[in-house]
Design a protein around this motif. Sequence first.
Motif, PDB file in Angstrom:
ATOM      1  N   GLN A   1       0.872  -1.172   0.000  1.00 30.90           N
ATOM      2  CA  GLN A   1       0.000   0.000   0.000  1.00 30.90           C
ATOM      3  C   GLN A   1       0.903   1.213   0.000  1.00 30.90           C
ATOM      4  O   GLN A   1       1.772   1.341   0.864  1.00 30.90           O
ATOM      5  CB  GLN A   1      -0.829   0.045   1.288  1.00 30.90           C
TER       6      GLN A   1
ATOM      7  N   SER B   1       3.884   1.883 -10.152  1.00 30.28           N
ATOM      8  CA  SER B   1       4.563   0.750  -9.550  1.00 30.28           C
ATOM      9  C   SER B   1       5.003  -0.185 -10.663  1.00 30.28           C
ATOM     10  O   SER B   1       4.210  -0.529 -11.539  1.00 30.28           O
ATOM     11  CB  SER B   1       3.621   0.021  -8.603  1.00 30.28           C
TER      12      SER B   1
ATOM     13  N   ASN C   1      -0.138 -10.065 -10.572  1.00 29.74           N
ATOM     14  CA  ASN C   1      -0.202  -8.717  -9.993  1.00 29.74           C
ATOM     15  C   ASN C   1      -1.665  -8.315  -9.915  1.00 29.74           C
ATOM     16  O   ASN C   1      -2.365  -8.298 -10.916  1.00 29.74           O
ATOM     17  CB  ASN C   1       0.584  -7.755 -10.900  1.00 29.74           C
ATOM     18  N   ARG C   2      -2.130  -8.052  -8.676  1.00 35.80           N
ATOM     19  CA  ARG C   2      -3.499  -7.571  -8.487  1.00 35.80           C
ATOM     20  C   ARG C   2      -3.450  -6.125  -8.047  1.00 35.80           C
ATOM     21  O   ARG C   2      -2.506  -5.704  -7.365  1.00 35.80           O
ATOM     22  CB  ARG C   2      -4.194  -8.403  -7.407  1.00 35.80           C
ATOM     23  N   PHE C   3      -4.457  -5.381  -8.426  1.00 39.27           N
ATOM     24  CA  PHE C   3      -4.478  -3.964  -8.044  1.00 39.27           C
ATOM     25  C   PHE C   3      -5.924  -3.497  -7.975  1.00 39.27           C
ATOM     26  O   PHE C   3      -6.842  -4.199  -8.429  1.00 39.27           O
ATOM     27  CB  PHE C   3      -3.678  -3.121  -9.046  1.00 39.27           C
ATOM     28  N   SER C   4      -6.108  -2.321  -7.426  1.00 41.73           N
ATOM     29  CA  SER C   4      -7.449  -1.768  -7.334  1.00 41.73           C
ATOM     30  C   SER C   4      -7.752  -1.036  -8.633  1.00 41.73           C
ATOM     31  O   SER C   4      -7.125  -0.034  -8.951  1.00 41.73           O
ATOM     32  CB  SER C   4      -7.517  -0.804  -6.145  1.00 41.73           C
TER      33      SER C   4
ATOM     34  N   VAL D   1      -6.234   2.650 -10.650  1.00 42.35           N
ATOM     35  CA  VAL D   1      -5.260   2.541 -11.751  1.00 42.35           C
ATOM     36  C   VAL D   1      -5.844   3.077 -13.057  1.00 42.35           C
ATOM     37  O   VAL D   1      -6.954   2.705 -13.443  1.00 42.35           O
ATOM     38  CB  VAL D   1      -4.807   1.076 -11.911  1.00 42.35           C
TER      39      VAL D   1
ATOM     40  N   CYS E   1      -2.052   0.614 -17.608  1.00 42.21           N
ATOM     41  CA  CYS E   1      -1.174  -0.532 -17.383  1.00 42.21           C
ATOM     42  C   CYS E   1      -0.240  -0.630 -18.581  1.00 42.21           C
ATOM     43  O   CYS E   1      -0.690  -0.541 -19.727  1.00 42.21           O
ATOM     44  CB  CYS E   1      -1.982  -1.820 -17.282  1.00 42.21           C
TER      45      CYS E   1
ATOM     46  N   SER F   1      -1.234   5.075 -11.403  1.00 43.68           N
ATOM     47  CA  SER F   1      -2.460   5.576 -10.775  1.00 43.68           C
ATOM     48  C   SER F   1      -3.092   6.654 -11.643  1.00 43.68           C
ATOM     49  O   SER F   1      -2.516   7.101 -12.623  1.00 43.68           O
ATOM     50  CB  SER F   1      -2.129   6.174  -9.409  1.00 43.68           C
TER      51      SER F   1
ATOM     52  N   LEU G   1      -1.994   4.009  -4.053  1.00 41.71           N
ATOM     53  CA  LEU G   1      -1.852   2.924  -5.023  1.00 41.71           C
ATOM     54  C   LEU G   1      -1.571   1.641  -4.242  1.00 41.71           C
ATOM     55  O   LEU G   1      -0.550   1.529  -3.563  1.00 41.71           O
ATOM     56  CB  LEU G   1      -0.701   3.220  -5.997  1.00 41.71           C
ATOM     57  N   ASP G   2      -2.511   0.715  -4.333  1.00 42.68           N
ATOM     58  CA  ASP G   2      -2.356  -0.563  -3.631  1.00 42.68           C
ATOM     59  C   ASP G   2      -2.132  -1.646  -4.671  1.00 42.68           C
ATOM     60  O   ASP G   2      -2.808  -1.676  -5.703  1.00 42.68           O
ATOM     61  CB  ASP G   2      -3.635  -0.906  -2.849  1.00 42.68           C
ATOM     62  N   ALA G   3      -1.218  -2.549  -4.379  1.00 40.37           N
ATOM     63  CA  ALA G   3      -0.977  -3.633  -5.339  1.00 40.37           C
ATOM     64  C   ALA G   3      -0.425  -4.852  -4.628  1.00 40.37           C
ATOM     65  O   ALA G   3       0.307  -4.728  -3.642  1.00 40.37           O
ATOM     66  CB  ALA G   3       0.005  -3.174  -6.409  1.00 40.37           C
TER      67      ALA G   3
END
Length: 830
Positions: free
Chosen positions: A701, A718, A782-785, A789, A792, A810, A823-825
């Motif tokens: 996070q 990221s 890779n997972r993200f919100s 985002v 990519c 982001s 930015l959470d990943a």
Amino acid sequence: MHARTTALFFVFTFGAFGANVTLAQNGKSGYAIVIGTDASPSERHAAEELQNFFEQISGARLPVSTHAGPRMVLVGDSAPLRALKLDISFRDLGPEGFVLKTAGPHLVIAGGRLRGSMYGVYTFLEKLGCRWFAPGVSRIPRMGTVAVPPIDETQKPAFEYREPFFSEAANRDWAARNKINGVLMKLDAATGGKIQYYPFVHSFNTLVPPDRYFREHPEYFSLIDGKRRAERSQLCLTNPDVLRVGVESVERWIGEHPDATIFSVSQNDWMGWCECDNCRRVEQEEGGTHSGPLLRYVNALAAEIEKKHPGKLIDTLAYQYTEDPPAKVRPRANVRIRLCPIGVCEAHPYGQCPYSAYFMKNLNAWSKITGKLYIWHYNTNFAHYLLPFPDFDELAADIPMYKDHGVVGLFLEGSVTAGGGAENAELRSYIMAKLLWDPRTDVKAAIDEFHQAFYGQAAPPMLQYFEWMHRQVRRPPAGLGHHIWIYDSPGAPYLNADFIDKAAELLRQAESLAENDAVRARVRKARLGIDYVRLTRAKRFQIDGQSYRPDDLNGLKDRWSAFVARLGGFGITNLSESSRLTRDEGDFDEFVRPYAAVTLENEHLRVHLVPELAGRVVQILNKRSGKELLYQPDPSAKQYPNLGGLTVSPYSDYVTRAPWPARWTLAAGGTATEATLEGSCENGLRMRRRLWLEGPTLRTQTVLENLSAEPVEALLQSRWEVDPGPLDAASLSYRTQAGAWMETPFIQPGRQPSGSESYAGADQPDGEWMIATRAGGRATVNRFSKDQVARCTMNWTAKGENRVGLTIASKRRTLKRNETLALDADYGVR
Ligand SMILES: [Zn+2]
Ligand SMILES: [Zn+2]
């Protein structure tokens, strides 16, 4: 090498029937060299060269005269030549062609005044056995008697522009004797001059300088991602004022550089084409190619220039984003396209390697629309000039291939630096010169001859080394079939340990056989590449308790210093195109030292962070499989170990390449499975990044906060660099936000094994993307919100390594004081 013989020297490959012309017998001669009273500077020079070399060969010094005599070697056009009524068509010979012809007791060497007669003299001397392998390394045969069988031969160069671009090829006499005529060569009036460019390449910023125009006319420059830009931009080629300014610039260049014959109007050396509506419309009209707007612009400019300067040529590039040819527009007669095969495999003839098929398609298409194609061919490892670069099979096949495609000019880019010293630079330059004049040259024989002269007694192991190097890349069963690329690292597969050991042994043998200091120095210079590979391997960083460092740091420092001293002994100033050795030394001192490392570990993963290296995660070990997830950068990379891994950085927008530099530290209060990093930038941005392990996943996070009084437009990116194993067995898989399931193999037929893709909006992965091996093996995920985002980006390469970089960016926001962006990943295995 200097065997003395009095036997008839009979090296001519063909000739008519008739009596020999005996130019010298037992060291005596009744011949004179005859030139015209109005001989050109290069014809006068050629007569002197002939006089000197002929004396070295035979012992007889022929006088140079302008008068007819009973026995003549006629160099160039002259009254005595015309009196022989041989009907030589100087018009057909052009500026560089010549005839070699026996006529009664006379020998005629006559051609174009510019360089033709001179080239004829050198060709004649080569037929007597002379070779100019490298500056200071020649072979001049000795024989008391020189008898020339009947001959009537015409030669013209295969290519009008011939440039082996190596420091070692610049020498005036070497270049003239080997019949090359490029911009680098120090050719003067006496040696017939050369092709002159101005500017040489990448001229857009000189043509329409952003410093001068951007403030008042941002519309002259590329619209990129919604904004006109001066940095890393090209030109808006459909703007009529950009044409007007361009014409004015080229007219000024012509005035300032009267000797130049060709003027480059070519893209800057980066991407950044214009995305405005007009430019896009032209691209669509031209089959969706960026070369469309470019060539229309260059044609329009060339048409204007031709009105006042009909003899001048305009050059442009088909390079990177402009390599695909346009659908409709055709180059004008005064335009030269330089097509640049920068993405091909250099090990194999381009027509025979699947990875180079894309280029052959472009070459075929360009050669159909212009009969005056130039090629910019790459001939060294630009990231590591010293590395063995076994491309001679490719070179020997592709120069004739270019000729067959109607190519008329070849720029063979190697290394041009103050000290030279790129791998095999002398041999390369020599073989290139031979092929550029005559693509049917017997390359193997020329390589053998070169080795005999250059390495003397040490030639057998040096030839074996050369052969082994090429076996690494030749297709099975002749070799191992590796491909090579112009930015390969010392870790590339073709430089495997077996080969390096074998090479070191052959070079050791060669050094012991060297008969004098000069040869010994050449062998030692050739050995630098092998020692460099071993040295960079010793530089690899690893985790040692709470430290990230090379295994034997002090030993490594000593080896590096000793190596730099050896380079200095050879005058070598650059190991790569991108930096000088002095800067590499500075980087070594700055970056090669121990760093404090932090370890997080659970039963699935062991993760190492090095806060000081931009807050980087440097290793993620999958404990179950024993496999490392992250790509481990080659230790020879610039600024190693401060690259690769998993990082997060703040940027001003999606186009600017460099993030705001941040200083990262470890916050107090971590546990065995969790750590928090704090990063700060000089502009007042702060980051707080929490990393923790949860099962087989590393969760992160990151919160960006603006602590400055001024609002800042910012986003977070990221990036993680993954080692997926062999890329030909891997694919990228995800569901798009629109709901489509995508599974794209990285390696696709007819394409380069590298590339980059960006996804936004409905095309964007729906919160998860993964790299999977197709056999159903492991996947890295890779997972993200998806709400955080906005873009990519994926890039990948299988060129000498297997690496995939996945970047999530982001949304971009204007952060007022104390406003934040998150930015959470998550990163893990499945
Ligand atoms: Zn535009
Ligand atoms: Zn290949």
